[in-house]
Motif scaffolding. Structure first.
Motif, mmCIF file in Angstrom:
data_model
loop_
_atom_site.group_PDB
_atom_site.id
_atom_site.type_symbol
_atom_site.label_atom_id
_atom_site.label_comp_id
_atom_site.label_asym_id
_atom_site.label_seq_id
_atom_site.Cartn_x
_atom_site.Cartn_y
_atom_site.Cartn_z
ATOM 1 N N LEU A 182 42.818 -15.751 1.370
ATOM 2 C CA LEU A 182 42.884 -15.375 2.838
ATOM 3 C C LEU A 182 42.314 -16.028 3.940
ATOM 4 O O LEU A 182 42.715 -15.908 4.626
ATOM 5 N N ALA A 183 40.629 -16.428 3.250
ATOM 6 C CA ALA A 183 40.222 -16.342 4.744
ATOM 7 C C ALA A 183 40.286 -17.666 4.520
ATOM 8 O O ALA A 183 39.664 -17.822 6.036
ATOM 9 N N ARG A 184 41.063 -18.599 4.114
ATOM 10 C CA ARG A 184 41.072 -19.984 4.344
ATOM 11 C C ARG A 184 41.896 -19.673 5.259
ATOM 12 O O ARG A 184 42.231 -21.425 6.323
ATOM 13 N N THR A 185 42.667 -18.925 5.962
ATOM 14 C CA THR A 185 43.629 -18.920 7.343
ATOM 15 C C THR A 185 43.020 -19.585 8.201
ATOM 16 O O THR A 185 43.452 -19.570 9.617
ATOM 17 N N GLY A 186 41.558 -18.590 8.260
ATOM 18 C CA GLY A 186 40.778 -19.209 9.554
ATOM 19 C C GLY A 186 40.813 -17.964 10.435
ATOM 20 O O GLY A 186 40.402 -17.550 11.478
ATOM 21 N N VAL A 215 29.474 -7.141 -2.609
ATOM 22 C CA VAL A 215 29.342 -8.461 -2.616
ATOM 23 C C VAL A 215 27.966 -9.511 -1.725
ATOM 24 O O VAL A 215 28.213 -8.929 -0.810
ATOM 25 N N ASP A 216 28.064 -10.072 -2.338
ATOM 26 C CA ASP A 216 26.942 -11.571 -1.787
ATOM 27 C C ASP A 216 27.498 -12.100 -0.486
ATOM 28 O O ASP A 216 28.353 -12.449 -0.678
ATOM 29 N N PRO A 217 27.130 -11.635 0.008
ATOM 30 C CA PRO A 217 27.740 -11.712 1.283
ATOM 31 C C PRO A 217 27.972 -13.606 1.907
ATOM 32 O O PRO A 217 28.613 -14.738 2.811
ATOM 33 N N ALA A 218 27.134 -14.106 1.193
ATOM 34 C CA ALA A 218 26.883 -15.869 1.063
ATOM 35 C C ALA A 218 27.731 -16.279 0.532
ATOM 36 O O ALA A 218 27.938 -17.653 0.629
ATOM 37 N N LEU A 219 29.143 -15.303 0.279
ATOM 38 C CA LEU A 219 30.157 -15.901 -0.264
ATOM 39 C C LEU A 219 31.335 -16.574 0.573
ATOM 40 O O LEU A 219 31.754 -16.959 0.820
ATOM 41 N N PHE A 220 30.597 -15.787 1.325
ATOM 42 C CA PHE A 220 32.126 -16.033 3.593
ATOM 43 C C PHE A 220 31.032 -17.392 3.705
ATOM 44 O O PHE A 220 30.953 -17.279 4.686
ATOM 45 N N GLU A 221 30.082 -18.019 3.627
ATOM 46 C CA GLU A 221 28.752 -18.955 4.039
ATOM 47 C C GLU A 221 30.287 -19.967 4.929
ATOM 48 O O GLU A 221 29.777 -20.720 6.326
ATOM 49 N N GLU A 222 31.130 -20.084 3.939
ATOM 50 C CA GLU A 222 31.630 -21.201 4.644
ATOM 51 C C GLU A 222 32.671 -20.855 5.609
ATOM 52 O O GLU A 222 33.523 -21.480 6.412
ATOM 53 N N PHE A 223 33.139 -20.254 6.022
ATOM 54 C CA PHE A 223 34.024 -19.411 6.929
ATOM 55 C C PHE A 223 33.542 -18.692 7.996
ATOM 56 O O PHE A 223 33.208 -17.658 7.928
ATOM 57 N N PRO A 224 33.195 -19.596 9.156
ATOM 58 C CA PRO A 224 32.749 -18.980 10.787
ATOM 59 C C PRO A 224 33.558 -18.175 11.184
ATOM 60 O O PRO A 224 32.195 -16.871 11.807
ATOM 61 N N ASP A 225 34.263 -17.135 11.109
ATOM 62 C CA ASP A 225 35.749 -16.411 11.182
ATOM 63 C C ASP A 225 35.360 -14.710 10.047
ATOM 64 O O ASP A 225 35.982 -13.958 11.188
ATOM 65 N N VAL A 226 33.933 -15.411 9.330
ATOM 66 C CA VAL A 226 34.049 -14.180 8.762
ATOM 67 C C VAL A 226 33.146 -12.812 9.132
ATOM 68 O O VAL A 226 32.026 -14.180 8.592
ATOM 69 N N ALA A 269 28.580 -3.406 17.409
ATOM 70 C CA ALA A 269 27.260 -4.942 17.831
ATOM 71 C C ALA A 269 28.599 -6.279 17.417
ATOM 72 O O ALA A 269 28.155 -7.264 17.743
ATOM 73 N N THR A 270 29.124 -6.056 16.519
ATOM 74 C CA THR A 270 29.957 -7.238 15.939
ATOM 75 C C THR A 270 31.372 -7.247 17.176
ATOM 76 O O THR A 270 31.570 -8.302 17.029
ATOM 77 N N LEU A 271 32.151 -6.485 16.801
ATOM 78 C CA LEU A 271 33.167 -6.411 17.847
ATOM 79 C C LEU A 271 33.492 -5.438 19.284
ATOM 80 O O LEU A 271 33.355 -4.217 19.147
#
Length: 395
Positions: free
Chosen positions: A94-98, A107-118, A129-131
């Motif tokens: 689902l993250a591939r939607t952008g 889970v390891d946060p590194a799994l989402f490194e390729e998704f800048p909007d996650v 602090a994030t939203l």
């Protein structure tokens, strides 16, 4: 967004077992898509003020449909997820939607490194602090689940002072702010329930455990059908003086023990705070007090042949209307674990599967057979019986 169990668990054996068991257990409800309300959702919802956010619950049954839904809404929506090894592959898809995702979990946060909007949160308290527009955690907001038949959770404390090797719960026990206790009861008003699960990881660990006696009237005011509590504790707590008897007097109706395995050597390996002598004494007290026990079991422990566990369930099946079963997993973030086991595959980190690199196929099959056996033992004994009568007598 919450992934449905119907999507994540293709094998219906466990779901069917729980539906049969819960149908016999007074006060138990099992929603269609999850065992219970995902606790993180009312927490996050409380942090999103109505004047800034319109909130909607989306349950993912079909991944293709969910992908299209996220794609359509990504221009003006933020999607929240709880990530686990059981759903991580679906979540990454689902993250591939952008779209903009806010994710927490084990889970390891590194799994989402390729998704800048996650945006991965290590703690839900970091959300403001994030939203932009989010606020600090408030009174739990269950409005997205209005009318749901369920067993809601309620917390007198967080954390657990015990240090079981497989657990990721923080070891600092923090009592709930006493100023919020009654408000958190009131927050359950949208829900349809008879029992409340006390989320204290080891009930009795925090000094405020007797507060449930003071809060019973509040629960009954919010819901006149309220009947009592489910608590979880180690057997070593249950054998302390009159602790268990007092629990019954305060309104406890069911108790969960973190049994894991009926084998002293393996209990020592897991760093459990009890041995079989404590478990048997605790079970005898449960039986004497007219309580019901739901044991939590762990399969896939190296060296376990399950014989002791099966025989223990057989011995006490008259007080065990259901069992909870998970598989040993090397969860990400378990810094104190030292299980001495690999974390090479998703299966190694997923508590819902027997596919572990440390188990041979024969060992995994033995564990699956043991699960089927303890299911059948409780099914057979309880098929024509119901748990507690209207009037309960403490003997």
């Amino acid at each position: 967004m919450q992934f449905s169990d119907l999507l994540l668990t293709s094998d219906s054996t466990m779901r069917d077992y729980y539906r049969r068991s819960y149908g016999r257990m007074r006060g138990y409800h099992m929603p269609r898509h999850f065992m219970e309300i995902p606790y993180w959702i009312p927490i996050v919802s409380s942090m999103l003020p109505d004047e800034r956010f319109a909130k909607e619950l989306l349950v993912v049954e079909n991944l293709d449909d969910a992908f299209e839904q996220v794609q359509r809404g990504k221009s003006d929506s933020v999607f929240f997820f709880s990530a686990m090894d059981a759903n991580i592959e679906a979540l990454l898809h689902l993250a591939r939607t952008g779209a903009t995702f806010v994710v927490g979990g084990y889970v390891d946060p590194a799994l989402f490194e390729e998704f800048p909007d996650v945006h991965f949160l290590h703690n839900v308290e970091d959300l403001p602090a994030t939203l932009p527009g989010a606020r600090d955690r408030g009174i739990l907001d269950y409005r997205l689940f209005r009318g749901l038949e369920c067993i809601p959770r309620y917390s007198l404390s967080s954390g657990c002072s015990l240090r079981c090797k497989f657990c990721t719960v923080p070891t600092k026990v923090v009592p709930t702010d006493p100023m919020t206790l009654e408000s958190e009861v009131d927050a359950l008003e949208p829900l349809d329930f008879r029992l409340v699960f006390l989320d204290d990881k080891s009930f009795g660990d925090a000094k405020n455990w007797r507060e449930i006696g003071n809060l019973r009237k509040r629960f009954e005011t919010v819901n006149p059908d309220f009947e009592g509590f489910i608590v979880q504790m180690p057997p070593s707590f249950a054998v302390r003086g009159d602790f268990l008897k007092e629990c019954v007097e305060l309104g406890v109706r069911y108790v969960e023990f973190g049994v894991e395995t009926a084998n002293d050597d393996l209990l020592k390996y897991l760093r459990k705070p009890f041995r079989m002598r404590h478990l048997r004494e605790a079970c005898d007290r449960v039986r004497e007090l007219g309580l019901y026990l739901v044991p939590n079991l762990i399969m896939g422990i190296p060296g376990d042949d399950y014989h002791g566990t099966v025989e223990w369930v057989r011995e006490y099946v008259d007080i065990i209307p259901a069992v909870n079963v998970n598989w040993l997993a090397t969860h990400f973030g378990n810094e104190r674990g030292d299980l001495g086991l690999p974390a090479e595959t998703f299966g190694d980190r997923d508590q819902n599967t027997a596919e572990k690199t440390w188990l041979s196929e024969a060992e995994a099959a033995a564990g699956r057979d043991a699960v089927e056996l303890v299911y059948s033992l409780t099914d057979e004994y309880w098929q024509d019986r119901m748990t507690y009568p209207q009037e309960r007598v403490v003997r």
